[in-house]
Design a protein around this motif. Sequence first.
Motif, PDB file in Angstrom:
ATOM      1  N   ALA A 805       0.830  -1.202   0.000  1.00 27.80           N
ATOM      2  CA  ALA A 805       0.000   0.000   0.000  1.00 27.80           C
ATOM      3  C   ALA A 805       0.870   1.259   0.000  1.00 27.80           C
ATOM      4  N   GLY A 806       1.932   1.251   0.812  1.00 29.81           N
ATOM      5  CA  GLY A 806       2.841   2.392   0.814  1.00 29.81           C
ATOM      6  C   GLY A 806       3.540   2.578  -0.517  1.00 29.81           C
ATOM      7  N   LYS A 807       3.910   1.472  -1.117  1.00 27.72           N
ATOM      8  CA  LYS A 807       4.571   1.542  -2.420  1.00 27.72           C
ATOM      9  C   LYS A 807       3.639   2.118  -3.475  1.00 27.72           C
ATOM     10  N   MET A 808       2.395   1.672  -3.478  1.00 24.49           N
ATOM     11  CA  MET A 808       1.440   2.180  -4.463  1.00 24.49           C
ATOM     12  C   MET A 808       1.163   3.673  -4.261  1.00 24.49           C
ATOM     13  N   GLU A 809       1.088   4.088  -3.011  1.00 26.46           N
ATOM     14  CA  GLU A 809       0.826   5.505  -2.731  1.00 26.46           C
ATOM     15  C   GLU A 809       1.979   6.374  -3.237  1.00 26.46           C
ATOM     16  N   VAL A 810       3.196   5.908  -3.019  1.00 30.65           N
ATOM     17  CA  VAL A 810       4.360   6.671  -3.489  1.00 30.65           C
ATOM     18  C   VAL A 810       4.451   6.629  -5.013  1.00 30.65           C
ATOM     19  N   MET A 811       4.124   5.476  -5.605  1.00 32.72           N
ATOM     20  CA  MET A 811       4.158   5.394  -7.065  1.00 32.72           C
ATOM     21  C   MET A 811       3.137   6.337  -7.690  1.00 32.72           C
ATOM     22  N   ARG A 812       1.989   6.483  -7.053  1.00 25.55           N
ATOM     23  CA  ARG A 812       1.003   7.441  -7.560  1.00 25.55           C
ATOM     24  C   ARG A 812       1.552   8.863  -7.486  1.00 25.55           C
ATOM     25  N   GLU A 813       2.168   9.182  -6.375  1.00 26.39           N
ATOM     26  CA  GLU A 813       2.741  10.525  -6.239  1.00 26.39           C
ATOM     27  C   GLU A 813       3.856  10.735  -7.256  1.00 26.39           C
ATOM     28  N   LEU A 814       4.641   9.681  -7.494  1.00 25.60           N
ATOM     29  CA  LEU A 814       5.712   9.773  -8.481  1.00 25.60           C
ATOM     30  C   LEU A 814       5.147   9.997  -9.877  1.00 25.60           C
ATOM     31  N   GLY A 815       4.060   9.311 -10.178  1.00 28.73           N
ATOM     32  CA  GLY A 815       3.436   9.509 -11.483  1.00 28.73           C
ATOM     33  C   GLY A 815       2.875  10.901 -11.647  1.00 28.73           C
ATOM     34  N   LEU A 816       2.251  11.430 -10.587  1.00 29.29           N
ATOM     35  CA  LEU A 816       1.738  12.802 -10.654  1.00 29.29           C
ATOM     36  C   LEU A 816       2.876  13.796 -10.811  1.00 29.29           C
ATOM     37  N   LEU A 817       3.952  13.544 -10.103  1.00 26.09           N
ATOM     38  CA  LEU A 817       5.105  14.439 -10.213  1.00 26.09           C
ATOM     39  C   LEU A 817       5.687  14.397 -11.616  1.00 26.09           C
ATOM     40  N   GLN A 818       5.714  13.220 -12.214  1.00 23.73           N
ATOM     41  CA  GLN A 818       6.221  13.109 -13.579  1.00 23.73           C
ATOM     42  C   GLN A 818       5.298  13.815 -14.560  1.00 23.73           C
ATOM     43  N   GLY A 819       3.990  13.782 -14.286  1.00 24.05           N
ATOM     44  CA  GLY A 819       3.071  14.481 -15.170  1.00 24.05           C
ATOM     45  C   GLY A 819       3.205  15.988 -15.081  1.00 24.05           C
ATOM     46  N   LEU A 820       3.456  16.510 -13.863  1.00 24.95           N
ATOM     47  CA  LEU A 820       3.589  17.951 -13.683  1.00 24.95           C
ATOM     48  C   LEU A 820       4.965  18.461 -14.102  1.00 24.95           C
ATOM     49  N   HIS A 821       5.979  17.648 -13.884  1.00 24.66           N
ATOM     50  CA  HIS A 821       7.358  18.063 -14.187  1.00 24.66           C
ATOM     51  C   HIS A 821       8.067  16.934 -14.940  1.00 24.66           C
ATOM     52  N   PRO A 822       7.684  16.690 -16.166  1.00 25.17           N
ATOM     53  CA  PRO A 822       8.276  15.562 -16.903  1.00 25.17           C
ATOM     54  C   PRO A 822       9.769  15.717 -17.143  1.00 25.17           C
ATOM     55  N   ASP A 823      10.253  16.956 -17.263  1.00 25.45           N
ATOM     56  CA  ASP A 823      11.681  17.147 -17.501  1.00 25.45           C
ATOM     57  C   ASP A 823      12.503  16.698 -16.308  1.00 25.45           C
ATOM     58  N   ILE A 824      12.033  16.999 -15.093  1.00 24.25           N
ATOM     59  CA  ILE A 824      12.770  16.600 -13.892  1.00 24.25           C
ATOM     60  C   ILE A 824      12.748  15.084 -13.735  1.00 24.25           C
ATOM     61  N   ALA A 825      11.576  14.474 -13.946  1.00 26.32           N
ATOM     62  CA  ALA A 825      11.498  13.013 -13.869  1.00 26.32           C
ATOM     63  C   ALA A 825      12.415  12.362 -14.893  1.00 26.32           C
ATOM     64  N   LEU A 826      12.470  12.940 -16.082  1.00 24.48           N
ATOM     65  CA  LEU A 826      13.340  12.394 -17.133  1.00 24.48           C
ATOM     66  C   LEU A 826      14.807  12.509 -16.742  1.00 24.48           C
ATOM     67  N   GLU A 827      15.172  13.616 -16.104  1.00 25.73           N
ATOM     68  CA  GLU A 827      16.567  13.775 -15.674  1.00 25.73           C
ATOM     69  C   GLU A 827      16.950  12.729 -14.643  1.00 25.73           C
ATOM     70  N   VAL A 828      16.066  12.491 -13.649  1.00 28.05           N
ATOM     71  CA  VAL A 828      16.360  11.490 -12.622  1.00 28.05           C
ATOM     72  C   VAL A 828      16.491  10.103 -13.238  1.00 28.05           C
ATOM     73  N   LYS A 829      15.560   9.752 -14.126  1.00 30.62           N
ATOM     74  CA  LYS A 829      15.632   8.440 -14.787  1.00 30.62           C
ATOM     75  C   LYS A 829      16.911   8.307 -15.608  1.00 30.62           C
ATOM     76  N   THR A 830      17.254   9.367 -16.327  1.00 34.84           N
ATOM     77  CA  THR A 830      18.436   9.310 -17.187  1.00 34.84           C
ATOM     78  C   THR A 830      19.698   9.145 -16.356  1.00 34.84           C
ATOM     79  N   CYS A 831      19.787   9.883 -15.233  1.00 34.00           N
ATOM     80  CA  CYS A 831      20.965   9.761 -14.366  1.00 34.00           C
ATOM     81  C   CYS A 831      21.083   8.346 -13.809  1.00 34.00           C
ATOM     82  N   GLN A 832      19.951   7.766 -13.382  1.00 34.89           N
ATOM     83  CA  GLN A 832      20.002   6.399 -12.866  1.00 34.89           C
ATOM     84  C   GLN A 832      20.389   5.405 -13.957  1.00 34.89           C
TER      85      GLN A 832
END
Length: 1150
Positions: A805-832
């Motif tokens: 349940a905690g994982k799903m809640e954080v994944m939802r927040e991560l998805g919303l964050l990626q939708g609002l700031h796709p460039d930042i999410a892309l940078e984090v993914k690319t660095c990893q």
Amino acid sequence: MVEPTKTSSAKQIAGSPSTHWPHHLHDDDYYLVAVQWDMLYRTSIFIIGAMVRHFTNILDIPLPYTVIVFFVGMVVGCLPINPALEINPHVLLLIFLPILIFDGAFAIDTYIFNKIILQVLVLAFPAMVLMTALLAGTAMYVFKYAGWTWTIALLFGAVLSATDPVAVVAIMKDLGAGKRLALLIEGESMLNDGSAIVLYEILWDIIGGHEHSATDIFLHVLRVAGGGPLFGYLVAQVDIFLLQWTFNDSLAEIAITITSAYLVFILADHILHVSAVLAVVMLGVTLSNNKTSISPEVEVCLHSFWEALAFMANTCIFSICGTTVTRRVLFEAEPQDYIYIIFLYFATQVVRALAFMIFAPVLRRLGYGMTWQDGLVCTWSGLRGAVGLALALIIFKSELPALQLPTVGNKILFHVALIVVGTLLINATTVSNLLQFLGHTEIKPAQRSAMKKAIAILTESRRKTMSVWKIDRFLTDADWDMVLINSTIDDPFMSTETEADLELMDRKGGICPSCLIRVRYEPTTSEIRAMKAEATRKYLKLFKQNLWIQFEHGLLSGYSARKLNELAEEAADVDLKLIHVSEIKAMGQIPRSLAFTKYIIIKQTVTFPHDDLRMFTKVDDIYCKGALWMTSQSIYLLLGLYGMDSLLILISLTLTLSQILPVSSSLFEGTNALMIGLMTIFFLFRWMVFGVRYLYTVWYLINTVSLGVGYLELLVTSLEDGEGPNSSAVVKALYYMRLFRLVQLLEVLVHIFMYLINMRIRAQLTTACDMARGFVRATEMAMPLIEHVSDDADINAELRAHAQAGKMEVMRELGLLQGLHPDIALEVKTCQAIRSVLNVMRDGVKTLMEEGGIDEPEGLLFMKVIESKMKWLKSAPPRLKIPSTRKILASIPWIDKNMNVVDYIQTVGQRIVFQYNDRIVNIDDPFNGIHVIISGLVRVVCPVTPNNKTNMQTLDYLSTGNVVGEISELTRRPRMATLICETTVKTLYMSTESLETMFLFFSDLNPPLKTRLWQVCAMRVAVNVLSKVSNYQSLPKELLLSRLEGMRVKHMTTKTIEITKDMSDVVLITGEAMDCNSNETYTAPCFIPPKVKCLEFPLLDQPGAVNPTISFTVGDLVTHSSRVHAMSVMDPTLAHDDTFKSDLLEDLQI
């Protein structure tokens, strides 16, 4: 650092008759030889200390090794050898105290230390002053020595109040006693040393004849006690900056820490005159709190280095003190001194107990609280050690007349030394019995159960290992009975089992005495709570370990790792509590203060988007619009224009006020007219670009007033007759009004401030994205191991549900964050992704070096290049823009950047926009195409069991770049999940007919497009299947993916297939299969264990049945590490586990 002293004869110094030395040696030669022998002793004491420490551990001697080293020093002091080198005690303190203080502070658990800091401060300052006063009163009342005053007694009490519980803390850690209590004792000791030295220095000055008022003493204590930590903190911040820029360089990072420890100590003590001990404590604690600034590869080496230094420092101090006490004090002691020391030993214990009793009401309300048992342990743990000995040595060798008396300096050293030895001999050796008596080492039933389970696992592992090696041709005739005897591990908790433990074991395995039927074990409520608390604690420990694994591999930033670790520590403080994800979610929200400030600035600043520009309305002019917008907002243009104007104004005013040039100088008028003309051009340019909107900004008002005053000045000046001192008052007033134009520089400052705000917001959002991904990854790595944290299946299931349940809640927040700031999410993914690839490349270089593929110089060259890229990735991560639809499509694995395929999909695909809570597909819908998510967040839900479609459970969240419906299209099966939009979602839809046409059109690719799609989907299923198998769980996901990289997918066209020796990691992707020998049935998705040698497919080509597909790796593609894991016996029971299969529905849901 050492003071050589020649005595009456070099031969006497050497302590040997002259016949022992060659006759041609002179006195200087004799002295040199004596020094060499003395240095030989000084260095050999480290070897003796190492041997003592080793044999103390091997023989399980209950004495701390420092006591034995002290006795060795006493033995050396009895030998007829005079030292050639006298070490100044001040130098002794300078050399060894920074090491001891920094080592203790750097190894501390900062989270618990921060929680108990108020308790530590109470014990280290007011309680220490109270103990000093009580010990001073005891000395004045008991001792009958000549020359003792209250000031000297207080000095003695301050020295005797400095504690050093290293031995007790080590024993508590070995016994598994409370970590919080051990840290309270250790933290008190560190700060106690600092406060004792501060009080010692004040009393030393008073004894030396300096008079101090109460106000002076208060201000001195405030400056010393406050300035030391402040200075240590500032230096620690500099160290953190340097360490962050130093990557995987053990020599440099060790040098930074050791240099800083000595630098802080020396500068604080001799230059700034603040507490050196407290400064070093703050330095060590701050660096410990920011351990992620140290390279993961260096951290273990760094801690080992400091532990070795601390060992050498303790060894040297105790040996020197033992020698000094024997030579200078012990033989001069009187019988009454030994009576005094017995009374003083008991007095120190009583005084410490009184201090804890007096401050108990305060201590109970701070930190984690304090029970009377804790207070008793803290009282008995008040050992004295190196700091007290060093201070006593300084008093002994002091040149102050009041301390040079034999009844003062000698007696202080005698009593301090024997109190140190007494506490080490008595307190340190009996503290374990006290802890056991008070129940601090009580082993909980959950711990006993875990230990028995661990021993069972080790026993089974031993059995399997012996079974494998018995068939080895070199070991087949070994004495395996002897191997069995010498590899048997007994339960270490068995000897401490109480009657309650035995009763609990009887209840767990109870059999009814009348009917001889096993009775089901029903734990009590308190036992269930204890088991849940222990299981939660173990899970959080797994979670933290996975965090540091990510950090070590560069997949998680240091700050994110620290914050998540703190959240795990906070959860561990409360029983039955997992990590509160609300704090992770809060990181993704911009602070209101920053958002409001940014809104105000945007409202008053010309920062309109490109498509709001008035002059250009055609789409083709977008680049021209951007250029105009950038020019009008360029901080460099603003700084150049307004900065040059302000500089000329200031220069002209300076020259005018200095009467070098008159107000109406033609030089001033010419430059002023030029700048007004340039600002007018810029003003008109902005008006042309933004039109009427320019009127609504504050800069329009400032620019208009500045230009109006400028043109008025030009007009009035032109009407004047000339330059000179007769300029009118109006001209002078207008001349000085040029200063108003300096206000235009505010626009530059606002742009800079705006840039800093954006950087702060970007850093916070990047951290939020990084923390969310780190949390999800750590949870995914810990969840497969939940079954090992408890023997109770219900507790494990509840814990797994909460974690999911905690994982799903954080994944939802991560998805919303990626939708609002796709460039930042892309940078984090690319660095990893970059760091993951570099990690694999570095491991590959190491493997090549180990296997002789490349020589060491070439390998080190490769390592240097790879690590330099890692360093730059850490210090300067790439900045990326929001990806276009074309780039998103090109990043899909089975398209693999084939731009022809991308163009085809963009041409044929249909763009669809779904609103919040719309359903993209429903469960059991027929397959009708795929959706590529371009933006937005989608929730994947499915029934908990296939027969209950009303109880829906969230399986996953999908966002930009995910493809919906791949497996359903390949298998021609209905949808197995429902996809619900969490935000507005944009997708690119391709129907089934379009897909089939695309597969045919691109069938000439190598491999064909459909084969690529099968390969990607099969690997995704195989990874999730194998990650649930016990023998694959030890493999990191990256290694598992690398192992399956050459995986082959086979669509069955025959009724049977033989599983050859070359085939490994066999997974049934779709359909059903049966073991030809045992007739066991396997339903996809599942793992085919190695015992299966032949598979039969009874439903092949039957109407309505899915044709089976299997995946496997070929032997020559499996790496060496994979072969080792392949030798293990796989668990076949998971193939029939319905719960296990339901966890894998995520891969077949669409």
